[in-house]
Design an enzyme around this catalytic site. Sequence first.
Site, short mmCIF file in Angstrom:
data_model
loop_
_atom_site.label_atom_id
_atom_site.label_comp_id
_atom_site.label_asym_id
_atom_site.label_seq_id
_atom_site.Cartn_x
_atom_site.Cartn_y
_atom_site.Cartn_z
CG ASP A 57 -0.18 -0.25 2.51
OD1 ASP A 57 0.96 0.26 2.65
OD2 ASP A 57 -0.72 -0.94 3.40
CG ASP A 86 1.65 3.94 4.42
OD1 ASP A 86 0.46 3.72 4.71
OD2 ASP A 86 2.51 3.05 4.32
CG ASP A 105 8.81 1.15 12.24
OD1 ASP A 105 9.15 1.78 11.22
OD2 ASP A 105 7.97 0.24 12.22
P1 ATP Z 1 3.73 -2.55 4.83
O1 ATP Z 1 2.65 -1.57 4.49
O2 ATP Z 1 4.47 -3.10 3.67
O3 ATP Z 1 3.30 -3.57 5.79
P2 ATP Z 1 4.92 -0.27 6.10
O4 ATP Z 1 6.33 0.00 6.55
O5 ATP Z 1 4.35 0.65 5.07
O6 ATP Z 1 4.88 -1.77 5.62
P3 ATP Z 1 2.70 0.51 7.70
O7 ATP Z 1 2.10 -0.19 8.85
O8 ATP Z 1 1.91 0.71 6.46
O9 ATP Z 1 4.04 -0.27 7.38
O10 ATP Z 1 3.22 1.92 8.25
C1 ATP Z 1 3.70 2.95 7.41
C2 ATP Z 1 4.88 3.64 8.04
O11 ATP Z 1 4.49 4.22 9.29
C3 ATP Z 1 6.04 2.72 8.40
O12 ATP Z 1 6.89 2.49 7.32
C4 ATP Z 1 6.72 3.50 9.50
O13 ATP Z 1 7.48 4.55 8.99
C5 ATP Z 1 5.53 4.10 10.25
N1 ATP Z 1 5.08 3.21 11.32
C6 ATP Z 1 4.08 2.29 11.26
N2 ATP Z 1 3.92 1.67 12.43
C7 ATP Z 1 4.83 2.20 13.27
C8 ATP Z 1 5.15 2.00 14.63
N3 ATP Z 1 4.50 1.09 15.36
N4 ATP Z 1 6.13 2.75 15.17
C9 ATP Z 1 6.77 3.70 14.43
N5 ATP Z 1 6.53 3.92 13.15
C10 ATP Z 1 5.57 3.21 12.56
MG MG Z 2 2.36 0.64 4.36
#
Ligand code: ATP
Ligand code: MG
Length: 458
Positions: free
Chosen positions: A79, A81, A157
Amino acid sequence: MVCGRWRGGRCIIARLLQPDRSQPITNPTIIPRDQHCISRANISNAALKVLYRLKDAGYEAYLVGGGVRDLLLGREPKDFDVATNATPEQVKETFRNCRLIGRRFRLAHVRFGREIIEVATFRAAQPSPDAASSNGQGMILRDNVYGTIEEDALRRDFTVNALYYDIRDFSVIDYAGGMEDLHNGFLRLMGDPETRYREDPVRMLRAARFAAKLGFVLSPETEAPIAALAGLLGEVPAARLFEEVLKLFMTGHSVASFEKLRHFGLFGQLFPDTEAALATEEAGFPHTMVLKGLENTDARVTSGKPVTPAFLFAVLLWEPVRLRTRQYEAEGIAPYAALQAASSDIIERQLGRVAIPRRFSTPMREIWTLQPRFQHTKGKRPQRLAGHPRFRAAYDFLLLRAEAGEADQALADWWTEFQGQGEVGDASSGSDEGEKPRRRRRGGRRRRRKPATGGGGE
Ligand code: ATP
Ligand code: MG
């Protein structure tokens, strides 16, 4: 590992130093468009629309997180963001198709058809970890203090998740050495890892998930505190853990997730009864059953077939159910009643950890409780079983049990053959969600419907 074009790189010392999270980073590395591989052609139209509309409304807007990370790795993002300096309310004013969600972390969801773009306002650190925003363990309960992009980068993170794609000039902004870590296959939590895990214990699961999905290794200081802090997951709401379990196990890398979770001592936090069963019989059937079930799940996801949490949880919890059933039988309870009681016990215990919505726990229980009915291959009983809405999932489950050596392979073959004779519909998609029983039409030929006579309209 990162697409070839990036030639930058911070010196090794910079890579080893943890960014100081008390100070925003003011000298990011900017990777211009001609030195990275992210092309707008690979960004969804919805995400581009959100980025451009925010920019045109006078706000800053960046693609961030997994979208940037995965594109840089040449993978298709799950996805997209977006991060912006517009507040959630301002985002809502900018888009008609927008909904604000979340309490702990207020976000805007902008919807385009089936695609949702998550738009987050830049976050800053809490002014002080007061009682209102965190609990006694340092866990952040609310995280809605807005800030600048520099502050936002430090709230994220892993370094590889803190890369920002700037829609103004298509450059990538790297505040924390994420490009270098991406290049080297490192997952590195920003700041003091123990504090960051205490703030949000789910970051431990995210570490395992990204390690599994990307094939990355955790940097030593990121891995070190996990064993001691794993228990903090007990304080995370069960509903949030359900979401995380789906991301770990239903996105095509469940075998790797399972292995990483077990390696880090996290699996037992999510599935304590299963962990106990696996720990006692490591080499035997339960391990094989779980692994084969997960392999099947990954194969289905990879080939675009549907998977259901009901089947996944049925696989993961079967061994505890089996053990508990045996206990009840030893106490003199009849086999079917023992299986029913054991299923209830295990579901109830599991719900204390990971919330399984009823729409999944009910079919999961049916998958289990249909298993003894496969023993009956005489008379009308097979046909009746085949008419059960959960027959196909339960049959797939039987195959898995047989493959793992727990059920009789000859019995599984009998049922395969039974279906081959055209007694029931296609069994190949056994674990599909929400399947309806195929009703046999009585009386053979379809009756022609009378043409509708609508009362002389035209
Ligand atoms: P994917 O969507 O592929 O699972 P993602 O890294 O995009 O991986 P998301 O949960 O969509 O994960 O979160 C988007 C972004 O928000 C992350 O890349 C990170 O920068 C931040 N993020 C999400 N969850 C956390 C958390 N628990 N603590 C700190 N930052 C976070
Ligand atoms: Mg994501």
